[in-house]
Scaffold this motif. Structure first.
Motif, PDB file in Angstrom:
ATOM      1  N   PRO A  96      -0.776 -32.044 -17.565  1.00 51.56           N
ATOM      2  CA  PRO A  96      -0.081 -31.072 -18.402  1.00 51.56           C
ATOM      3  C   PRO A  96      -1.055 -30.536 -19.452  1.00 51.56           C
ATOM      4  N   TYR A  97      -0.594 -29.620 -20.281  1.00 55.45           N
ATOM      5  CA  TYR A  97      -1.414 -29.032 -21.334  1.00 55.45           C
ATOM      6  C   TYR A  97      -2.126 -30.129 -22.146  1.00 55.45           C
ATOM      7  N   THR A  98      -3.373 -29.870 -22.531  1.00 51.71           N
ATOM      8  CA  THR A  98      -4.236 -30.858 -23.198  1.00 51.71           C
ATOM      9  C   THR A  98      -3.521 -31.638 -24.307  1.00 51.71           C
TER      10      THR A  98
ATOM     11  N   GLN B  29       7.480 -22.706 -24.830  1.00 47.34           N
ATOM     12  CA  GLN B  29       6.345 -21.848 -24.485  1.00 47.34           C
ATOM     13  C   GLN B  29       5.491 -21.694 -25.734  1.00 47.34           C
ATOM     14  N   SER B  30       4.216 -21.437 -25.484  1.00 40.57           N
ATOM     15  CA  SER B  30       3.333 -21.091 -26.577  1.00 40.57           C
ATOM     16  C   SER B  30       3.575 -19.619 -26.905  1.00 40.57           C
ATOM     17  N   GLY B  31       4.104 -19.353 -28.091  1.00 43.08           N
ATOM     18  CA  GLY B  31       4.334 -17.967 -28.518  1.00 43.08           C
ATOM     19  C   GLY B  31       3.036 -17.243 -28.822  1.00 43.08           C
ATOM     20  N   THR B  32       1.956 -18.039 -28.917  1.00 41.14           N
ATOM     21  CA  THR B  32       0.615 -17.481 -29.119  1.00 41.14           C
ATOM     22  C   THR B  32       0.233 -16.565 -27.965  1.00 41.14           C
ATOM     23  N   LYS B  33       0.786 -16.840 -26.781  1.00 40.26           N
ATOM     24  CA  LYS B  33       0.345 -16.159 -25.569  1.00 40.26           C
ATOM     25  C   LYS B  33       1.068 -14.812 -25.445  1.00 40.26           C
ATOM     26  N   TYR B  34       2.040 -14.689 -24.524  1.00 40.79           N
ATOM     27  CA  TYR B  34       2.610 -13.356 -24.276  1.00 40.79           C
ATOM     28  C   TYR B  34       3.494 -12.836 -25.405  1.00 40.79           C
TER      29      TYR B  34
ATOM     30  N   ASN C 129       5.113 -23.497 -35.682  1.00 41.14           N
ATOM     31  CA  ASN C 129       3.818 -22.977 -36.087  1.00 41.14           C
ATOM     32  C   ASN C 129       2.788 -22.999 -34.963  1.00 41.14           C
ATOM     33  N   SER C 130       3.111 -23.663 -33.854  1.00 41.55           N
ATOM     34  CA  SER C 130       2.240 -23.680 -32.675  1.00 41.55           C
ATOM     35  C   SER C 130       3.041 -24.197 -31.484  1.00 41.55           C
ATOM     36  N   GLY C 131       2.535 -23.913 -30.302  1.00 39.03           N
ATOM     37  CA  GLY C 131       3.135 -24.468 -29.098  1.00 39.03           C
ATOM     38  C   GLY C 131       3.024 -25.984 -29.085  1.00 39.03           C
ATOM     39  N   ALA C 132       1.901 -26.492 -29.593  1.00 35.40           N
ATOM     40  CA  ALA C 132       1.706 -27.949 -29.642  1.00 35.40           C
ATOM     41  C   ALA C 132       2.781 -28.608 -30.506  1.00 35.40           C
ATOM     42  N   ALA C 133       3.169 -27.974 -31.606  1.00 33.58           N
ATOM     43  CA  ALA C 133       4.221 -28.521 -32.472  1.00 33.58           C
ATOM     44  C   ALA C 133       5.566 -28.532 -31.752  1.00 33.58           C
TER      45      ALA C 133
ATOM     46  N   SER D 293      -7.512 -19.711 -24.711  1.00 40.46           N
ATOM     47  CA  SER D 293      -6.240 -19.008 -24.898  1.00 40.46           C
ATOM     48  C   SER D 293      -6.124 -17.832 -23.928  1.00 40.46           C
ATOM     49  N   TRP D 294      -5.031 -17.078 -24.042  1.00 44.38           N
ATOM     50  CA  TRP D 294      -4.742 -15.952 -23.151  1.00 44.38           C
ATOM     51  C   TRP D 294      -3.451 -15.310 -23.638  1.00 44.38           C
ATOM     52  N   GLY D 295      -3.025 -14.247 -22.962  1.00 41.64           N
ATOM     53  CA  GLY D 295      -1.767 -13.577 -23.320  1.00 41.64           C
ATOM     54  C   GLY D 295      -1.970 -12.390 -24.235  1.00 41.64           C
TER      55      GLY D 295
ATOM     56  N   CYS E  59      10.388 -28.511 -20.019  1.00 42.29           N
ATOM     57  CA  CYS E  59       9.459 -27.731 -19.191  1.00 42.29           C
ATOM     58  C   CYS E  59       8.642 -26.773 -20.047  1.00 42.29           C
ATOM     59  N   ASP E  60       7.323 -26.821 -19.889  1.00 43.62           N
ATOM     60  CA  ASP E  60       6.410 -25.864 -20.510  1.00 43.62           C
ATOM     61  C   ASP E  60       6.400 -24.612 -19.633  1.00 43.62           C
ATOM     62  N   ASN E  61       6.920 -23.517 -20.192  1.00 49.76           N
ATOM     63  CA  ASN E  61       7.087 -22.269 -19.439  1.00 49.76           C
ATOM     64  C   ASN E  61       6.092 -21.200 -19.904  1.00 49.76           C
ATOM     65  N   SER E  62       4.971 -21.638 -20.498  1.00 52.76           N
ATOM     66  CA  SER E  62       4.037 -20.666 -21.077  1.00 52.76           C
ATOM     67  C   SER E  62       3.479 -19.692 -20.048  1.00 52.76           C
ATOM     68  N   TYR E  63       3.199 -20.178 -18.827  1.00 53.50           N
ATOM     69  CA  TYR E  63       2.582 -19.296 -17.831  1.00 53.50           C
ATOM     70  C   TYR E  63       3.478 -18.084 -17.540  1.00 53.50           C
TER      71      TYR E  63
ATOM     72  N   LEU F 139       7.618 -31.450 -17.631  1.00 56.42           N
ATOM     73  CA  LEU F 139       7.152 -30.542 -16.578  1.00 56.42           C
ATOM     74  C   LEU F 139       6.319 -29.401 -17.153  1.00 56.42           C
ATOM     75  N   GLU F 140       5.484 -28.831 -16.324  1.00 56.64           N
ATOM     76  CA  GLU F 140       4.771 -27.609 -16.686  1.00 56.64           C
ATOM     77  C   GLU F 140       4.633 -26.826 -15.385  1.00 56.64           C
ATOM     78  N   SER F 141       5.366 -25.728 -15.278  1.00 60.21           N
ATOM     79  CA  SER F 141       5.440 -25.038 -13.985  1.00 60.21           C
ATOM     80  C   SER F 141       5.406 -23.529 -14.188  1.00 60.21           C
TER      81      SER F 141
ATOM     82  N   THR G  64      -1.849 -14.501 -33.708  1.00 57.88           N
ATOM     83  CA  THR G  64      -0.833 -15.404 -34.259  1.00 57.88           C
ATOM     84  C   THR G  64      -0.720 -16.656 -33.394  1.00 57.88           C
ATOM     85  N   VAL G  65      -0.583 -17.807 -34.017  1.00 54.85           N
ATOM     86  CA  VAL G  65      -0.315 -19.045 -33.276  1.00 54.85           C
ATOM     87  C   VAL G  65       1.152 -19.418 -33.506  1.00 54.85           C
ATOM     88  N   ALA G  66       1.880 -19.709 -32.418  1.00 53.42           N
ATOM     89  CA  ALA G  66       3.312 -20.014 -32.545  1.00 53.42           C
ATOM     90  C   ALA G  66       3.813 -20.743 -31.309  1.00 53.42           C
ATOM     91  N   GLY G  67       4.968 -21.417 -31.458  1.00 51.72           N
ATOM     92  CA  GLY G  67       5.582 -22.103 -30.319  1.00 51.72           C
ATOM     93  C   GLY G  67       7.084 -21.927 -30.329  1.00 51.72           C
TER      94      GLY G  67
END
Ligand SMILES: *Cc1c(COP(=O)(O)O)cnc(C)c1O
Length: 386
Positions: free
Chosen positions: A106-108, A200-205, A80-84, A333-335, A178-182, A149-151, A212-215
């Motif tokens: 890393p992400y907040t 990755q945060s599916g909310t973004k790209y 339901n979110s990238g944070a989850a 946010s972004w994407g 690894c957080d691959n959101s970027y 990691l977050e890269s 929509t918020v997703a992970g």
């Protein structure tokens, strides 16, 4: 697997739903069984059965197969979110008393987990500057279970050598996340570089439309099945069918959006680099970026987010710049389709602003789907009003 095949065909079985081009939103909480034996089989193997939508759901399943294939992984779960997704990936791999090594900043909400929730269970985290592999080597303790990691990082784009960290961790029996959101899976596939769990945060790209918020969390079938039966089912943080359907729709145009955003980002970076109001531009695919070589080596490309340092004598100039933008919006946010800025000074109490601090003068820009010239003209007129 071919990208066009994944996006347009994989996991879609139109004969099952009246040959409709778009898959249905299977908005059902539960599924029927004809025999006791069928029900028994479902209880024994919920991972491969439609039983109850906190677990598996047909619309979500189409999305899962596509997203796992994009990551080059065996399976994935959609949250339901990238944070989850971060929470589940970390929690499944630790017990009381364990130790985590994380890349710094890393992400907040990863930081909140490491700094505030996990210490309640005596789980501690050591932060390292992940640009240097020896920092990971030095931080590993006998109880280290995860390297997080977050890269690239989504503010300063600091990069870790994913292959080298994965090799180091594997030799010590440590799980890498690894957080691959970027990058999104289009521009980087950490799983194929040896990382165990990629999120990755599916909310973004993937969503791509700021609605929509997703992970997404990808990995081996074994690891994903373990998470499904524990954190995923127990916390109940899976994505809902309608939101999964929106992400499937987002995927249809993902490569086209990324291509457009990439072209725009390069044009904007070039404009910013020669503007007299700019002290510095941070973007991982700029030749001036300190880790440019590593970026080129492990990422296919970079786009969207960049950070610039304004030449400003006081906070009012920065605020005037941000508030003078007519089209670029100020929001987190972004994407999505819309270009956005966040000034770093919005997180600094006004009286603490220090014009000598490069960080305080940073502005993060996300380039959306508008014309490059439309964005550049907006930036130019706002610089003029500083
Ligand atoms: C947005 C974001 C997340 C969290 O995703 P949500 O969908 O907002 O929960 C994680 N990591 C990075 C780098 C992000 O930008």
């Amino acid at each position: 697997m071919n990208l066009s095949y994944i996006i347009n065909e994989l996991a879609e079985d139109r004969a099952q739903y009246f040959n409709a081009i778009a898959p249905p939103i299977m908005q059902s909480s539960n599924f029927v069984f004809d025999t006791v034996d069928d029900m028994r089989k479902a209880f024994a193997d919920e991972y491969s059965t439609f039983l109850y939508s906190r677990g598996k759901n047909p619309t979500v399943d189409i999305l899962r197969k596509k997203l796992a294939a994009l990551d080059g992984a065996e399976d994935c779960l959609v949250f339901n979110s990238g944070a989850a997704a971060i929470f589940a990936a970390v929690l499944v791999n630790v017990k009381a008393g364990d130790h985590i090594v994380s890349v710094e900043k890393p992400y907040t909400w990863a930081q909140k987990l490491f700094n505030e929730i996990l210490p309640r269970f005596n789980i501690t985290t050591t932060y390292v500057d992940g640009r240097y592999i020896e920092n990971f080597e030095r931080a590993i303790l006998p109880d280290t279970k995860i390297i997080y990691l977050e890269s690239p990082n989504s503010w300063d784009y600091a990069i870790q050598d994913l292959k080298a960290v994965a090799e180091l961790a594997r030799a010590e029996n440590i799980i890498t996340i690894c957080d691959n959101s970027y990058c999104s899976p289009l521009y980087q596939q950490p799983y194929l570089l040896g990382i165990d769990l990629v999120l990755q945060s599916g909310t973004k790209y993937i969503g791509g439309h700021s609605d929509t918020v997703a992970g997404v969390l990808s990995g081996s079938r074994k690891m994903i099945e373990k998470i499904f039966y524990l954190e995923y089912l127990n916390i109940g943080s899976g994505i809902q069918p309608f939101n999964a359907w929106l992400l499937i729709r987002g995927l249809r145009s993902l490569p086209a959006r990324m291509e457009r955003i990439t072209q725009t980002t390069y044009a904007v970076v070039e404009f910013l680099q020669q503007h007299p109001r700019i002290e510095k531009v941070l973007f991982p695919f700029s030749e001036s970026f300190p880790q440019y070589e590593l970026a080129k080596q492990q990422m296919k490309n970079a786009c969207g987010l960049l950070t610039f340092v304004l030449k400003a004598e006081n906070i009012d100039e920065i605020e005037r710049f941000c508030e003078s933008l007519e089209h670029i919006l100020m929001a987190v946010s972004w994407g999505g389709h819309e270009s956005l800025i966040i000034p770093k000074c919005s997180g600094v109490p006004k009286e603490n602003f220090n014009p000598a601090s490069e960080e305080h003068r940073m502005v993060r820009l996300y380039c959306g789907l508008e014309d490059a010239s439309y964005l550049i003209n907006d930036l130019r007129q706002a610089f003029d009003k500083m």
